[in-house]
Design a protein around this motif. Sequence first.
Motif, mmCIF file in Angstrom:
data_model
loop_
_atom_site.group_PDB
_atom_site.id
_atom_site.type_symbol
_atom_site.label_atom_id
_atom_site.label_comp_id
_atom_site.label_asym_id
_atom_site.label_seq_id
_atom_site.Cartn_x
_atom_site.Cartn_y
_atom_site.Cartn_z
ATOM 1 N N PRO A 36 -15.150 -79.232 -17.838
ATOM 2 C CA PRO A 36 -13.950 -79.639 -17.086
ATOM 3 C C PRO A 36 -13.821 -78.888 -15.758
ATOM 4 O O PRO A 36 -13.217 -79.395 -14.811
ATOM 5 N N THR A 37 -14.358 -77.685 -15.705
ATOM 6 C CA THR A 37 -14.363 -76.910 -14.454
ATOM 7 C C THR A 37 -15.618 -76.051 -14.392
ATOM 8 O O THR A 37 -16.131 -75.600 -15.420
ATOM 9 N N GLY A 38 -16.086 -75.845 -13.180
ATOM 10 C CA GLY A 38 -17.271 -75.003 -13.005
ATOM 11 C C GLY A 38 -16.941 -73.542 -12.789
ATOM 12 O O GLY A 38 -17.838 -72.704 -12.654
ATOM 13 N N GLN A 39 -15.633 -73.237 -12.745
ATOM 14 C CA GLN A 39 -15.222 -71.836 -12.561
ATOM 15 C C GLN A 39 -15.258 -71.136 -13.922
ATOM 16 O O GLN A 39 -14.264 -71.067 -14.634
ATOM 17 N N THR A 40 -16.415 -70.628 -14.276
ATOM 18 C CA THR A 40 -16.655 -70.062 -15.594
ATOM 19 C C THR A 40 -17.266 -68.671 -15.485
ATOM 20 O O THR A 40 -17.633 -68.216 -14.394
ATOM 21 N N MET A 99 -12.839 -63.372 -8.335
ATOM 22 C CA MET A 99 -11.559 -64.060 -8.188
ATOM 23 C C MET A 99 -11.759 -65.528 -7.821
ATOM 24 O O MET A 99 -10.990 -66.405 -8.216
ATOM 25 N N MET A 100 -12.813 -65.818 -7.070
ATOM 26 C CA MET A 100 -13.004 -67.161 -6.532
ATOM 27 C C MET A 100 -13.770 -68.092 -7.467
ATOM 28 O O MET A 100 -13.669 -69.312 -7.340
ATOM 29 N N VAL A 101 -14.536 -67.524 -8.421
ATOM 30 C CA VAL A 101 -15.430 -68.422 -9.183
ATOM 31 C C VAL A 101 -15.273 -68.352 -10.697
ATOM 32 O O VAL A 101 -15.956 -69.099 -11.405
ATOM 33 N N THR A 102 -14.417 -67.480 -11.237
ATOM 34 C CA THR A 102 -14.352 -67.356 -12.704
ATOM 35 C C THR A 102 -13.147 -68.044 -13.319
ATOM 36 O O THR A 102 -13.015 -68.078 -14.536
ATOM 37 N N GLY A 103 -12.240 -68.592 -12.531
ATOM 38 C CA GLY A 103 -11.118 -69.335 -13.084
ATOM 39 C C GLY A 103 -9.884 -68.519 -13.389
ATOM 40 O O GLY A 103 -8.796 -69.047 -13.517
ATOM 41 N N ASN A 104 -10.050 -67.197 -13.600
ATOM 42 C CA ASN A 104 -8.928 -66.259 -13.785
ATOM 43 C C ASN A 104 -8.005 -66.633 -14.946
ATOM 44 O O ASN A 104 -6.787 -66.707 -14.791
ATOM 45 N N THR A 105 -8.577 -66.898 -16.101
ATOM 46 C CA THR A 105 -7.805 -67.158 -17.312
ATOM 47 C C THR A 105 -7.886 -65.937 -18.226
ATOM 48 O O THR A 105 -8.971 -65.587 -18.700
ATOM 49 N N ALA A 106 -6.730 -65.319 -18.478
ATOM 50 C CA ALA A 106 -6.718 -64.064 -19.237
ATOM 51 C C ALA A 106 -6.713 -64.328 -20.737
ATOM 52 O O ALA A 106 -5.697 -64.184 -21.415
ATOM 53 N N VAL A 107 -7.855 -64.786 -21.262
ATOM 54 C CA VAL A 107 -8.018 -64.978 -22.708
ATOM 55 C C VAL A 107 -9.306 -64.281 -23.136
ATOM 56 O O VAL A 107 -10.218 -64.095 -22.325
ATOM 57 N N ILE A 108 -9.367 -63.899 -24.407
ATOM 58 C CA ILE A 108 -10.568 -63.226 -24.907
ATOM 59 C C ILE A 108 -11.672 -64.270 -25.080
ATOM 60 O O ILE A 108 -11.527 -65.207 -25.867
ATOM 61 N N PRO A 109 -12.791 -64.141 -24.365
ATOM 62 C CA PRO A 109 -13.866 -65.130 -24.476
ATOM 63 C C PRO A 109 -14.761 -64.815 -25.673
ATOM 64 O O PRO A 109 -14.886 -63.659 -26.086
ATOM 65 N N SER A 110 -15.379 -65.846 -26.222
ATOM 66 C CA SER A 110 -16.376 -65.615 -27.270
ATOM 67 C C SER A 110 -17.726 -65.396 -26.589
ATOM 68 O O SER A 110 -17.965 -65.900 -25.493
#
Length: 296
Positions: free
Chosen positions: A141-145, A222-233
């Motif tokens: 859905p988004t490339g900001q990963t 800041m520009m490419v990771t999407g900035n979602t504060a959740v714990i990633p697997s």
Amino acid sequence: MLSRNYKEKTIEWILFSVSVLTVVIIFLICLFLFRDGLLLFKDTSLMDFLTGKFWYPTSINMQFGLLPLFFGSLIVTVGAILFAVPLGIATAIYISEIANPKVADFLKPFIEILAGIPSVVFGFFGLVVLVPLIQKSFNLPTGQTALTGSIMLGIMALPTIITISEDAISSVPSTLEQGSLALGATKWQTIYKVIVPAALSGISAAVMLGIGRAIGETMTLMMVTGNTAVIPSFSGGFFASVRTMTATVALEMGEVPQGSTHFHALFAVGSVLFIITFLINLIADSIKKRYRFKVD
């Protein structure tokens, strides 16, 4: 003679003063950082901060859990290492052992230029080129990963890893290489069984410094990771949006009321980042000393 001695003493005094001033400035920065960070623990316990799973700084029930930010930084840094270390070491081996001297002299300036490009330029490149590419390639859905951030960080860490690794490989005494070739080993056998093991301490230091470079990066992430504060697997987390500690401080510090709990929480995050970076530099310095001993 007297004038010459006076000049030398003056230069020594100036250098000593600059060194002392540098130490004092670093000490004051640390004092400023930790003083404001520790004020967080008047309202939040240290354990809640270190083990908290949620970063909700503006909700009614504010929560300042570090884990989403820590794991965001960790997964992006791990991805950057997986990308940059093999590529960086291979490039260093090629430049120092395989490439024609003219080709090596041609490549080195480009690597140094790569180190001098501002972070925001890398961020623009990632946003315009890599983000759409990742999104289309993996049907996301988004490339900001985290994957996008890892690749960009890896590119930014490459000059550090290549330059220091190339120095370490070039510093291996030529007698080792000549001895290996004299015993009948091929060029490739000499490289991976003699030269690379002999330079392993220096290469390890290059990797550690590259990690330090990656974990402290802010603007590009800041520009490419999407900035979602959740714990990633760690399996699917590379394809999810994440937020790093550095990006959190940069994004929120400008809008937070000075002296608030949120303000002190950001300083606490900065303090943790400082400690991590300090430990990485200590390890790298220790490895570099071991490397010098071996060369001598």
